[in-house]
Write an enzyme that holds these catalytic residues in place. Structure first.
Site, PDB file in Angstrom:
ATOM      1  N   HIS A 151       0.809  -1.212   0.000  1.00 15.25           N
ATOM      2  CA  HIS A 151       0.000   0.000   0.000  1.00 15.25           C
ATOM      3  C   HIS A 151       0.847   1.268   0.000  1.00 15.25           C
ATOM      4  O   HIS A 151       0.429   2.311  -0.532  1.00 15.25           O
ATOM      5  CB  HIS A 151      -0.943  -0.004   1.201  1.00 15.25           C
ATOM      6  CG  HIS A 151      -2.186   0.801   0.989  1.00 15.25           C
ATOM      7  ND1 HIS A 151      -2.184   2.065   0.439  1.00 15.25           N
ATOM      8  CD2 HIS A 151      -3.492   0.532   1.263  1.00 15.25           C
ATOM      9  CE1 HIS A 151      -3.419   2.527   0.377  1.00 15.25           C
ATOM     10  NE2 HIS A 151      -4.234   1.617   0.863  1.00 15.25           N
ATOM     11  N   ASP A 375      -9.434  -5.460 -18.315  1.00 17.66           N
ATOM     12  CA  ASP A 375      -9.762  -6.391 -19.400  1.00 17.66           C
ATOM     13  C   ASP A 375      -8.461  -6.887 -20.010  1.00 17.66           C
ATOM     14  O   ASP A 375      -7.735  -6.128 -20.653  1.00 17.66           O
ATOM     15  CB  ASP A 375     -10.619  -5.695 -20.455  1.00 17.66           C
ATOM     16  CG  ASP A 375     -11.043  -6.616 -21.600  1.00 17.66           C
ATOM     17  OD1 ASP A 375     -10.571  -7.771 -21.647  1.00 17.66           O
ATOM     18  OD2 ASP A 375     -11.834  -6.166 -22.442  1.00 17.66           O
TER      19      ASP A 375
END
Length: 427
Positions: A151, A375
């Protein structure tokens, strides 16, 4: 039923975008937004249905190497420099790439079993990888892509941009480079103008504090609650909230307060992540790669939440989020760069440890993150889910497949069923 790891290796960037320095290893210091966030890996899991042909693992690997050539930090390592300050070394050591197979049924239900779809490391070079990927192929032809990252290197928006770029690379489509100048978004003013109490919001004093404590000792269940578009519309009307996020979080806050059976005078709170990209002055590019998140902290007595209309909770949420404007973000930059954090030995509030956030909730909105746009060549995911973390009170808000909202909420087992029931209540 099991997940079987078939191979594991490090993927290095290809040289289509050379690193900033070729005569020495380049060092990227963390800025104040990076240092104040959680010091750990976070993860997301994507599920893809089998189209006529999903990309091969070799296609995923090639695309990953190309994406890493622009997002060099995800191929580097997070270390401490000679003065003990955290830095990213752009050494192209590589991202961890794991291939696995499974005979589990789909879709995946929220549970600790989700961790099987993320890389398991035993330390060493692989365990130090900032970015870690696991591709799990199912017998039915479906695919799980588990992705975890540190993070302190990037927030959810930055990681989402990387994943979208990886998908473009797999499909042979050019993608925009990230904006990577961390120093440019954290410049202090001269003279400093510290207008807010950052000592008791982003930081806290007691380094020996064991963190949040709960009177309950129980297993933590990951509860998924789906809000249909119709119910979201109803909640927005009842709460008078301008956004679906505020309406849904108000409902979750009331439901958790009821399910936990808090006393009426007990103060409960939310910790809501707020992305500063569009709040800075001037607004920052959406392609910024790093951390740019601070936290709104609405508070209320439990009795007020339960007995007053939903608009009461929503108004508190809205008011606290609105406070985090450009002035607030710049005030934080000034304070974090003032020397007070080091002189007073303040600790980032995000590093408080504990197995429960009781009596509060830690809320992350994924509604505007680019995760649903990922995608790799076989279409967008039919399911996106956060990884299971055994900490009570964690909340992630995601777009629902039908246009509604999905909420993943960690609750103690003994309260989970009542929490589901209260989430569906219209009073």
């Amino acid at each position: 039923m099991e997940v079987r790891v078939e191979s594991s290796r490090l993927i290095k960037p290809i040289d289509c975008h050379p690193p900033p320095s070729t005569d020495r290893v380049h060092i990227v210091p963390l800025n104040v937004f990076d240092k104040v966030t959680m010091n750990l890996h976070v993860a997301v899991i994507f599920l893809f249905r089998p189209p006529p042909a999903l990309p091969s693992n070799a296609d995923f690997e090639r695309g990953l190497a190309e994406a890493l050539s622009s997002y060099r930090e995800f191929a580097g390592r997070l270390v401490a420099d000679g003065d003990g300050n955290p830095v990213i070394v752009l050494n192209d050591a590589g991202a961890l790439f794991v291939e696995a197979t499974a005979d589990l049924p789909l879709p995946l239900e929220p549970s600790p079993a989700l961790r099987r779809f993320l890389p398991s490391t035993d330390g060493g070079d692989a365990g130090d990888a900032v970015a870690q990927v696991q591709l799990t192929r199912f017998a039915c032809g479906s695919l799980a892509v588990g992705f975890s990252w540190h993070h302190r290197v990037a927030d959810g928006h930055g990681a989402g941009n990387f994943l979208v770029a990886w998908g473009f690379a797999c499909r042979g489509i050019p993608f925009p480079p990230p904006f990577r100048d961390r120093s440019a978004v954290a410049v202090r003013r001269e003279p400093l103008e510290i207008r807010f109490d950052h000592r008791n919001t982003e930081y806290y004093f007691n380094a020996d504090d064991d963190g949040y404590n709960s009177p309950v000792d129980d297993d933590v269940a990951m509860v998924k609650v789906h809000f249909t578009p119709e119910f979201v519309a109803y909640l927005r009307t009842e709460s008078e909230a301008p956004t679906k996020f505020e309406a849904v979080v108000a409902q979750l806050w009331r439901a958790a307060t009821r399910a936990r059976e808090l006393s009426e005078r007990e103060i409960t709170h939310l910790v809501i992540s707020v992305d500063g990209r569009r709040r800075m002055n001037p607004p920052l590019s959406s392609e910024y790669f790093g951390n740019l998140v601070l936290w709104a902290v609405p508070r209320s007595a439990a009795g007020d939440l339960v007995h007053q209309p939903l608009r009461h909770a929503a108004s508190i949420i809205r008011e606290e989020i609105a406070k985090l404007d450009a002035g607030y973000f710049q005030s934080f930059v000034d304070f974090a760069n003032s020397g007070a954090v080091e002189a007073e030995k303040l600790v980032p509030a995000a590093e408080r440890e504990g197995s429960a956030l009781w009596p509060g909730l830690d809320v992350a909105s994924w509604l505007r993150l680019p995760f649903s746009e990922v995608d790799f060549g076989g279409g967008r995911p039919f399911q996106v889910t956060p990884a299971y973390v055994p900490v009570e009170g964690l909340v992630a808000i995601l777009p629902g497949e039908d246009g509604g909202v999905d909420a993943y909420v960690n609750m103690f087992d003994r309260y989970a069923e009542n929490f589901r029931r209260f989430c569906r209540r219209s009073d």
